[in-house]
Design a protein around this motif. Structure first.
Motif, PDB file in Angstrom:
ATOM      1  N   ASN A  37      -3.068   2.205  -8.271  1.00 38.38           N
ATOM      2  CA  ASN A  37      -4.207   2.358  -7.207  1.00 38.38           C
ATOM      3  C   ASN A  37      -3.932   0.812  -6.426  1.00 38.38           C
ATOM      4  O   ASN A  37      -3.347   0.090  -7.183  1.00 38.38           O
ATOM      5  CB  ASN A  37      -5.534   2.525  -7.425  1.00 38.38           C
ATOM      6  CG  ASN A  37      -5.965   4.074  -7.843  1.00 38.38           C
ATOM      7  OD1 ASN A  37      -5.854   4.761  -6.926  1.00 38.38           O
ATOM      8  ND2 ASN A  37      -6.164   4.341  -9.381  1.00 38.38           N
ATOM      9  N   ASN A  66      -6.472   8.107  -8.140  1.00 43.47           N
ATOM     10  CA  ASN A  66      -4.979   7.720  -8.100  1.00 43.47           C
ATOM     11  C   ASN A  66      -4.589   7.882  -6.660  1.00 43.47           C
ATOM     12  O   ASN A  66      -5.017   8.565  -5.987  1.00 43.47           O
ATOM     13  CB  ASN A  66      -4.223   9.007  -9.067  1.00 43.47           C
ATOM     14  CG  ASN A  66      -3.057   8.381  -9.238  1.00 43.47           C
ATOM     15  OD1 ASN A  66      -2.366   7.175  -9.199  1.00 43.47           O
ATOM     16  ND2 ASN A  66      -2.202   9.415  -9.609  1.00 43.47           N
ATOM     17  N   ALA A  67      -3.495   6.792  -6.510  1.00 41.19           N
ATOM     18  CA  ALA A  67      -2.844   6.596  -5.183  1.00 41.19           C
ATOM     19  C   ALA A  67      -3.860   6.341  -3.901  1.00 41.19           C
ATOM     20  O   ALA A  67      -3.762   6.817  -2.980  1.00 41.19           O
ATOM     21  CB  ALA A  67      -2.265   8.117  -4.922  1.00 41.19           C
ATOM     22  N   GLN A  68      -4.852   5.478  -4.402  1.00 44.59           N
ATOM     23  CA  GLN A  68      -5.967   5.377  -3.299  1.00 44.59           C
ATOM     24  C   GLN A  68      -5.824   3.901  -3.167  1.00 44.59           C
ATOM     25  O   GLN A  68      -5.623   3.025  -3.755  1.00 44.59           O
ATOM     26  CB  GLN A  68      -7.342   5.933  -4.018  1.00 44.59           C
ATOM     27  CG  GLN A  68      -7.525   7.007  -4.166  1.00 44.59           C
ATOM     28  CD  GLN A  68      -7.043   8.195  -3.087  1.00 44.59           C
ATOM     29  OE1 GLN A  68      -7.625   7.915  -2.122  1.00 44.59           O
ATOM     30  NE2 GLN A  68      -6.247   8.980  -3.496  1.00 44.59           N
ATOM     31  N   ARG A  69      -6.412   3.680  -1.864  1.00 46.01           N
ATOM     32  CA  ARG A  69      -6.458   2.457  -1.280  1.00 46.01           C
ATOM     33  C   ARG A  69      -8.208   1.949  -1.118  1.00 46.01           C
ATOM     34  O   ARG A  69      -8.813   2.769  -0.607  1.00 46.01           O
ATOM     35  CB  ARG A  69      -6.048   2.328   0.202  1.00 46.01           C
ATOM     36  CG  ARG A  69      -6.336   0.761   0.929  1.00 46.01           C
ATOM     37  CD  ARG A  69      -6.028   0.808   2.009  1.00 46.01           C
ATOM     38  NE  ARG A  69      -6.197  -0.678   2.998  1.00 46.01           N
ATOM     39  CZ  ARG A  69      -7.135  -1.183   3.208  1.00 46.01           C
ATOM     40  NH1 ARG A  69      -8.477  -0.420   3.481  1.00 46.01           N
ATOM     41  NH2 ARG A  69      -7.240  -2.210   3.827  1.00 46.01           N
ATOM     42  N   ALA A  94       2.426   5.867  -7.790  1.00 44.67           N
ATOM     43  CA  ALA A  94       1.714   7.068  -8.152  1.00 44.67           C
ATOM     44  C   ALA A  94       2.291   8.380  -8.427  1.00 44.67           C
ATOM     45  O   ALA A  94       2.260   8.995  -9.273  1.00 44.67           O
ATOM     46  CB  ALA A  94       0.391   7.340  -7.471  1.00 44.67           C
ATOM     47  N   LYS A  95       3.206   8.627  -7.200  1.00 46.50           N
ATOM     48  CA  LYS A  95       3.957   9.913  -7.439  1.00 46.50           C
ATOM     49  C   LYS A  95       4.904   9.914  -8.460  1.00 46.50           C
ATOM     50  O   LYS A  95       4.808  11.004  -9.262  1.00 46.50           O
ATOM     51  CB  LYS A  95       4.640   9.950  -6.037  1.00 46.50           C
ATOM     52  CG  LYS A  95       5.239  11.445  -5.743  1.00 46.50           C
ATOM     53  CD  LYS A  95       4.365  12.621  -5.802  1.00 46.50           C
ATOM     54  CE  LYS A  95       4.829  13.781  -5.500  1.00 46.50           C
ATOM     55  NZ  LYS A  95       3.796  14.921  -5.186  1.00 46.50           N
ATOM     56  N   THR A 110       2.400   1.785  -3.423  1.00 47.82           N
ATOM     57  CA  THR A 110       1.537   2.208  -4.264  1.00 47.82           C
ATOM     58  C   THR A 110       1.616   3.636  -4.340  1.00 47.82           C
ATOM     59  O   THR A 110       1.378   4.191  -5.551  1.00 47.82           O
ATOM     60  CB  THR A 110       0.147   1.741  -4.118  1.00 47.82           C
ATOM     61  OG1 THR A 110       0.091   0.400  -4.170  1.00 47.82           O
ATOM     62  CG2 THR A 110      -1.117   2.206  -4.931  1.00 47.82           C
ATOM     63  N   ARG A 111       1.652   4.294  -3.380  1.00 48.20           N
ATOM     64  CA  ARG A 111       1.404   5.790  -3.150  1.00 48.20           C
ATOM     65  C   ARG A 111       2.763   6.263  -4.025  1.00 48.20           C
ATOM     66  O   ARG A 111       2.775   7.271  -4.707  1.00 48.20           O
ATOM     67  CB  ARG A 111       1.386   6.249  -1.824  1.00 48.20           C
ATOM     68  CG  ARG A 111       0.058   6.118  -1.083  1.00 48.20           C
ATOM     69  CD  ARG A 111      -0.185   6.994   0.047  1.00 48.20           C
ATOM     70  NE  ARG A 111       0.729   6.561   1.160  1.00 48.20           N
ATOM     71  CZ  ARG A 111       0.522   5.390   1.858  1.00 48.20           C
ATOM     72  NH1 ARG A 111      -0.537   4.732   1.895  1.00 48.20           N
ATOM     73  NH2 ARG A 111       1.243   4.987   2.951  1.00 48.20           N
ATOM     74  N   TYR A 112       3.890   5.607  -3.637  1.00 45.34           N
ATOM     75  CA  TYR A 112       5.070   6.267  -4.297  1.00 45.34           C
ATOM     76  C   TYR A 112       5.174   5.835  -5.877  1.00 45.34           C
ATOM     77  O   TYR A 112       5.613   6.676  -6.517  1.00 45.34           O
ATOM     78  CB  TYR A 112       6.165   5.449  -3.584  1.00 45.34           C
ATOM     79  CG  TYR A 112       6.779   5.992  -2.216  1.00 45.34           C
ATOM     80  CD1 TYR A 112       7.773   6.884  -2.476  1.00 45.34           C
ATOM     81  CD2 TYR A 112       6.383   5.575  -1.005  1.00 45.34           C
ATOM     82  CE1 TYR A 112       8.321   7.398  -1.314  1.00 45.34           C
ATOM     83  CE2 TYR A 112       6.742   6.163  -0.029  1.00 45.34           C
ATOM     84  CZ  TYR A 112       7.757   7.287   0.023  1.00 45.34           C
ATOM     85  OH  TYR A 112       8.180   7.713   1.223  1.00 45.34           O
ATOM     86  N   GLU A 133       0.939  -1.310  -0.015  1.00 46.40           N
ATOM     87  CA  GLU A 133      -0.111   0.016   0.074  1.00 46.40           C
ATOM     88  C   GLU A 133       0.821   1.397   0.032  1.00 46.40           C
ATOM     89  O   GLU A 133       0.498   2.258  -0.686  1.00 46.40           O
ATOM     90  CB  GLU A 133      -0.977   0.089   1.194  1.00 46.40           C
ATOM     91  CG  GLU A 133      -1.927  -1.105   1.277  1.00 46.40           C
ATOM     92  CD  GLU A 133      -3.105  -1.225   2.270  1.00 46.40           C
ATOM     93  OE1 GLU A 133      -3.145  -0.057   3.130  1.00 46.40           O
ATOM     94  OE2 GLU A 133      -3.862  -2.082   2.046  1.00 46.40           O
ATOM     95  N   VAL A 134       2.009   1.004   0.718  1.00 45.97           N
ATOM     96  CA  VAL A 134       2.893   2.668   0.795  1.00 45.97           C
ATOM     97  C   VAL A 134       3.558   2.516  -0.593  1.00 45.97           C
ATOM     98  O   VAL A 134       3.793   3.640  -1.083  1.00 45.97           O
ATOM     99  CB  VAL A 134       4.057   2.352   2.195  1.00 45.97           C
ATOM    100  CG1 VAL A 134       5.049   3.469   1.819  1.00 45.97           C
ATOM    101  CG2 VAL A 134       3.296   2.455   3.451  1.00 45.97           C
TER     102      VAL A 134
END
Length: 262
Positions: A193, A250-253, A182-183, A178-180, A175-176
């Motif tokens: 996502n 985007n960047a969502q759980r 997306a960035k 995924t955010r990276y 999950e972490v």
């Protein structure tokens, strides 16, 4: 041109690559995607017969599909897999790029924290974290700008149940990650996502949720919608995130658990 804006290439049939697509959530996702007009590349580790059956089912719906072997736990094989995928895209689609990546392949380990072995821990790392990280890295040169990535997590990254410390930790890491992703992939217009299923009736983890009636009933009693999930419930969620109408997510759980342990 703004990379988040659909281009003329959006009219081309999208191609999705789904790891672990021969059965369970991966297969359900593939069938949802094909019903929405996508072609699919499935990967499998050992279930070749099931993978070919999934391909036949997809082709019966009028879409194109290919099944390729891949062990997501062995990153040493990723360059060769990428080369095979490149050849497959050229041969079957006359294309150089695919559009969507679904990192679905997984294994389950149920063991208390004190009883979890280093071998079990390493297996989970290799499949759920290292595999996702380096396979995605290897495949990005073959992914079209404006594409999508969906990683699979678990409700166990939100709530804690004894016996899943290692598994839940891996999914939390995804999950972490995924955010990276997306960035860092934003400049290419690639949205990333994560979907977190709750308990699902599959053969995952030995099929306990599906086959143990008592366990199934307990989970259903703790789920707002009053039942345990089905693969089709998750396949529809993943497929929806790859559709043009959801391009701004985007960047969502996104947890798909029917409201488990609220």
């Amino acid at each position: 041109m703004n990379p988040t804006t659909p281009t003329a290439s959006a009219a081309v049939t999208p191609i999705a690559l789904i790891t672990g697509g021969s059965r369970g959530l991966g297969r359900a996702t593939a069938l949802h995607l094909t019903s929405l007009g996508s072609d699919v590349v499935l990967t499998y580790r050992s279930q070749q017969v099931e993978a070919q059956a999934a391909v036949a089912q997809i082709e019966a719906q009028g879409r194109r599909a290919v099944a390729l072997p891949l062990d997501v736990a062995d990153s040493r094989g990723f360059p060769a897999f990428a080369a095979t995928l490149r050849d497959t895209l050229a041969r079957h689609w006359q294309r150089e790029r695919f559009d969507h990546l679904v990192n679905n392949a997984g294994v389950g380990v149920h063991a208390s924290f004190m009883e979890t072995t280093e071998a079990q821990f390493d297996e989970l790392v290799n499949v759920h974290l290292k595999g996702v990280f380096f396979l995605t890295q290897q495949l990005l040169p073959l992914m079209a700008d404006g594409g999508r990535i969906v990683n699979l997590s678990s409700g166990l990254a939100r709530f804690a149940l004894p016996g899943y410390a290692a598994y839940g930790a891996m999914k939390g890491a995804v999950e972490v990650l995924t955010r990276y992703l997306a960035k860092e992939l934003g400049p290419r217009g690639i949205a990333v996502n994560v979907v977190a299923p709750g308990a699902i009736e599959t053969d995952f983890g030995g099929g306990a949720v599906r086959d143990n009636a008592q366990l199934n009933a307990v989970i259903a009693s703790q789920t707002a919608l009053g039942r345990v999930g089905q693969p089709d419930d998750i396949g529809g969620v993943v497929a929806s995130l790859l559709q043009p109408g959801n391009r701004w997510i985007n960047a969502q759980r996104i947890e798909a658990s029917g409201g488990m342990f609220l």
